[in-house]
Design an enzyme around this catalytic site. Structure first.
Site, PDB file in Angstrom:
ATOM      1  CB  CYS A  89      45.838  39.987  52.598  1.00 57.86           C
ATOM      2  SG  CYS A  89      44.511  40.488  53.667  1.00 57.86           S
ATOM      3  NE  ARG A  91      47.502  36.794  47.889  1.00 55.35           N
ATOM      4  CZ  ARG A  91      47.536  35.475  47.975  1.00 55.35           C
ATOM      5  NH1 ARG A  91      47.626  34.753  46.883  1.00 55.35           N
ATOM      6  NH2 ARG A  91      47.474  34.878  49.149  1.00 55.35           N
ATOM      7  CD1 TRP A 149      38.564  40.002  49.918  1.00 51.55           C
ATOM      8  CD2 TRP A 149      38.694  38.770  51.780  1.00 51.55           C
ATOM      9  NE1 TRP A 149      37.401  39.272  50.032  1.00 51.55           N
ATOM     10  CE2 TRP A 149      37.456  38.513  51.171  1.00 51.55           C
ATOM     11  CE3 TRP A 149      39.001  38.115  52.981  1.00 51.55           C
ATOM     12  CZ2 TRP A 149      36.528  37.628  51.694  1.00 51.55           C
ATOM     13  CZ3 TRP A 149      38.074  37.232  53.502  1.00 51.55           C
ATOM     14  CH2 TRP A 149      36.841  37.000  52.853  1.00 51.55           C
ATOM     15  CG  ASN A 199      47.422  36.509  53.397  1.00 58.02           C
ATOM     16  OD1 ASN A 199      46.222  36.512  53.679  1.00 58.02           O
ATOM     17  ND2 ASN A 199      47.951  35.668  52.528  1.00 58.02           N
ATOM     18  N   GLY A 200      46.278  36.570  56.689  1.00 62.93           N
ATOM     19  CA  GLY A 200      45.882  35.436  57.531  1.00 62.93           C
ATOM     20  C   GLY A 200      44.989  35.924  58.657  1.00 62.93           C
ATOM     21  CD  GLU A 251      32.346  27.616  36.666  1.00 63.11           C
ATOM     22  OE1 GLU A 251      32.109  27.348  37.853  1.00 63.11           O
ATOM     23  OE2 GLU A 251      33.221  28.432  36.334  1.00 63.11           O
ATOM     24  CE  LYS A 257      33.311  31.968  36.934  1.00 64.68           C
ATOM     25  NZ  LYS A 257      33.984  30.739  37.239  1.00 64.68           N
ATOM     26  CD  GLU A 266      32.801  34.155  40.244  1.00 65.17           C
ATOM     27  OE1 GLU A 266      33.505  34.326  41.241  1.00 65.17           O
ATOM     28  OE2 GLU A 266      32.977  33.215  39.447  1.00 65.17           O
ATOM     29  CG  HIS A 304      11.492  16.962  42.029  1.00 67.68           C
ATOM     30  ND1 HIS A 304      10.521  16.037  42.333  1.00 67.68           N
ATOM     31  CD2 HIS A 304      12.182  16.450  40.982  1.00 67.68           C
ATOM     32  CE1 HIS A 304      10.631  14.998  41.515  1.00 67.68           C
ATOM     33  NE2 HIS A 304      11.628  15.229  40.683  1.00 67.68           N
ATOM     34  CE  LYS A 327      42.431  33.514  39.859  1.00 72.02           C
ATOM     35  NZ  LYS A 327      41.078  33.118  39.489  1.00 72.02           N
TER      36      LYS A 327
HETATM   37  C1  F6R Z   1      34.936  31.323  41.033  1.00 72.15           C
HETATM   38  C2  F6R Z   1      36.221  31.036  41.655  1.00 72.15           C
HETATM   39  C3  F6R Z   1      36.218  30.380  42.979  1.00 72.15           C
HETATM   40  C4  F6R Z   1      37.400  29.399  43.098  1.00 72.15           C
HETATM   41  C5  F6R Z   1      37.480  28.858  44.532  1.00 72.15           C
HETATM   42  C6  F6R Z   1      38.571  27.811  44.676  1.00 72.15           C
HETATM   43  O1  F6R Z   1      35.092  31.892  39.773  1.00 72.15           O
HETATM   44  O2  F6R Z   1      37.248  31.344  41.123  1.00 72.15           O
HETATM   45  O3  F6R Z   1      35.008  29.752  43.241  1.00 72.15           O
HETATM   46  O4  F6R Z   1      37.209  28.359  42.183  1.00 72.15           O
HETATM   47  O5  F6R Z   1      37.730  29.912  45.413  1.00 72.15           O
HETATM   48  O6  F6R Z   1      39.831  28.330  44.383  1.00 72.15           O
HETATM   49  P1  F6R Z   1      41.049  27.381  44.037  1.00 72.15           P
HETATM   50  O7  F6R Z   1      40.731  26.696  42.753  1.00 72.15           O
HETATM   51  O8  F6R Z   1      42.231  28.297  43.927  1.00 72.15           O
HETATM   52  O9  F6R Z   1      41.181  26.398  45.166  1.00 72.15           O
END
Ligand code: F6R
Length: 613
Positions: free
Chosen positions: A2, A27, A75, A101-102, A486, A490, A493, A509, A608
């Site tokens: 949010c 967000r 969100w 937000n929360g 990673e 990527k 997602e 395994h 994010k």
């Molecule tokens: C994936 C991504 C998330 C963040 C995670 C932690 O692309 O962006 O997995 O890495 O939500 O976020 P931060 O780094 O802001 O604590």
């Protein structure tokens, strides 16, 4: 999780709110809404779906003469992402609104209590109880009504409140969710969940802390304690980001722009911190003394998602060069497990946003147990940086794409730098080795700058045979194993292709049972100290008709006997490989997602900044 914006001043409020929401849409993007005061009435517009829908629906009121309002991009936590559940939420009179937000954890009991008092609810959200609670407590002072109401509330909130009966005034409050005020020289006050929303108007900001409340009006602002009501002195911080840094600059997506900004992100992170003549590493913001470091015998790295992958890479570096045992934890596990932590432990949180709820809770727990805490963070002034004993900023600039790219690369750069710093403090490697490693780190920026266009072009061709796959495996060994994780994250997602990352040696395994022609495998096989082992693993996949993409070292002709799909990368120091090999993994995901027509910058169900548990 949010985004909130607020404005009180002389500008026309609707464009200010929409502009701010656009900067915060990363967000959350389930629904959006705005409210402003016009002719003694609150006017609310809400829409299900992305902000563009709200924008289209308010076209006619864009120029309306209204100068105070609030906005929200959601969100969903409690209640489906419908228009009815979109913020702002009003009280029974329709003269008071709240954006939030929360999570209000005791909303259920409050809702029942308020219903008994005659309040009528129109949404399924936890937020709506706040509007009715404030209505219940309201007499002649809106700020006091908000304060009294929040004393009944359990959970987390960043809040904006306005009332038609208190024109030109916004009330803001925060507890465990981020909120920042902006002020300019033209007598305007702004409110936002994150700094990019303020950058088009001002770089002067005031960070609200937990249990603080702000009263904003045309040209004036005041902060007081939510607990005592006493007025508080607050510092004005100047932010050195500018609005252009949060724009797409001709790229199709923020993610692509941010991938191409990675050389600069590395340079910004390392610049001024390595003396290439003496090998000295200078990190004054770490704020810990030689004595503090001497008392430490273990490190815990705590993070979520992509930042956790950066931590996994750092374990290899720290144990190899600083010669100290390192544990790496996913923050949501760390915060609830039986931690054997004391003052001999250094806890390091890694976070782009500095607001991730689990990571924040993790460092709070570690601090309670006596650990010193350092945070490696991108957002200046974020909650983690204010709570930690020391900070190492990554200086990647604002990251808008929901999938983290340049923040990850700069975390790797910062963690490598920290490894060298700790090796210096602990005298575990000599100055010449530090200087050489520092040089390799600095040069990685230039290497990436040179290869980016070629890698993108090669990947565009390569994905013709892979973009419509249903599954994908990523494998790597040693310091590149986390890069396999990673790469898989990527891809899943942003393209919604099921992908898994594995340590290459672990394949036999279990996961090798999955290998067939429909399960492509991307293998990271640089010519490093585990090269032969990695090649054996790849041969095992080939023997089972697996389709293989190899990321390998320039000049390695042997790879051509395994597959036609090879991306060659320059030979660099083997501990710099994770930084270099991340680039093709990011571009592969980006190009596949773009080819599949996915919403790259705002993937479904994600946000994010994860400020709720
Ligand atoms: C994936 C991504 C998330 C963040 C995670 C932690 O692309 O962006 O997995 O890495 O939500 O976020 P931060 O780094 O802001 O604590």
């Amino acid at each position: 999780m949010c985004g909130i914006v607020g404005y009180a001043g002389k500008r026309r409020v609707v464009p200010v709110l929409l502009e701010g929401l656009k900067k915060l849409e990363y967000r959350g993007y389930d629904s959006a809404g705005i409210v402003y005061l016009k002719d003694d009435e609150l006017v609310t517009h809400r829409c299900e779906g992305k902000l563009s829908r709200l924008e289209a629906s308010v076209e006619e009121v864009f120029g309306v003469q209204a100068h105070c309002g609030l906005g929200h991009t959601r969100w969903a936590t409690h209640g489906a992402p419908t228009e009815q559940n979109a913020h702002p939420h009003t009280d029974c009179s329709g003269r008071l609104v709240v954006v939030h937000n929360g999570i209000i954890e005791n909303y259920h009991s409050l809702r029942e209590e308020l219903k008994e008092l005659g309040h009528t609810f129109t949404s399924e959200t936890d937020t709506e109880v706040l509007a009715h609670l404030i209505e219940e407590n309201l007499d002649t002072d809106l700020a006091q009504a908000v304060r009294r109401s929040l004393q009944r509330v359990e959970g987390s909130y960043a809040l904006g409140v306005m009332s038609a009966d208190f024109p030109g005034t916004l009330i803001a409050a925060r507890s465990h969710s981020p909120l920042v005020m902006g002020i300019d020289d033209q007598g305007s006050s702004y409110l936002a969940s994150d700094i990019p929303a303020l950058l088009p108007y001002t770089n002067k900001v005031v960070f609200l802390e937990d249990e603080e409340m702000a009263i904003l009006s045309d040209g004036a602002w005041q902060v007081c304690s939510l607990t005592t009501g006493d007025s508080l002195e607050k510092e004005i911080s100047i932010i050195d980001w500018n609005a252009a840094m949060a724009e797409k600059a001709g790229y199709k997506h923020f993610m692509l722009k941010e991938i191409f900004e990675q050389p600069q992100a590395i340079t910004n992170t390392v610049s001024g911190r390595i003396n290439l003549e003496t090998g000295e590493i200078v990190l004054p913001e770490i704020n810990l003394t030689i004595k503090d470091f001497a008392a430490i015998d273990r490190i815990f790295l705590v993070a979520c998602g992509t930042s956790w992958h950066a931590a996994l890479v750092a374990k290899y570096w720290l144990e190899k060069y600083a010669k100290i045992p390192v544990e790496v934890d996913i923050a949501s596990e760390f915060r609830y497990r039986n931690l054997l932590i004391d003052e001999k432990v250094l806890t390091i949180s890694i976070s782009q946003s500095g607001e991730t709820a689990d990571t924040l809770a993790g460092i709070r727990r570690a601090a309670q147990l006596g650990s010193k805490v350092i945070t490696i963070c991108n957002v200046v002034g974020s909650t983690m940086t204010r709570e930690a004993d020391g900070t190492l900023y990554t200086h990647a600039g604002p990251e808008i794409g929901v999938a983290s790219t340049k923040a990850f690369i700069s975390q790797l750069a910062a963690l490598f730098l920290f490894t060298l710093y700790l090796s210096q403090v602990r005298k575990s490697i000599d100055a010449e080795q530090r200087r050489e490693l520092g040089q390799h780190l600095i040069e990685s920026a230039q290497t990436i700058e040179q290869i980016l266009p070629r890698i993108q072009a090669e990947i565009r061709v390569l994905i013709d045979s892979f973009y419509d796959c249903r599954d994908f495996l990523f494998i790597g060994r040693g310091v590149n194993f986390p890069i396999a994780l990673e790469g898989a994250l990527k891809l899943k997602e942003i393209s919604y292709i099921h992908a898994e990352g594995y340590a290459a040696g672990e394949l036999k395994h279990g996961p090798i049972a999955l290998i067939d022609k429909d399960m492509p495998v991307l293998a990271i096989t640089p010519q490093d100290s585990v090269y032969q082992k990695s090649i054996s693993n790849v041969e095992e996949i080939k023997a089972r008709q697996g389709r293989i993409i190899l990321l390998g070292s320039e000049g390695d002709e042997h790879l051509k006997s395994i597959t036609d799909h090879i991306i060659y990368l320059p030979l660099v120091h083997e501990d710099i490989n994770p930084i270099i090999y991340t680039i093709p993994a990011q571009l592969l995901s980006y190009e596949i997602a773009a080819r599949r027509g996915c919403d790259v910058d705002q993937p479904r169900n994600l946000a994010k900044s994860v400020t709720v548990e």
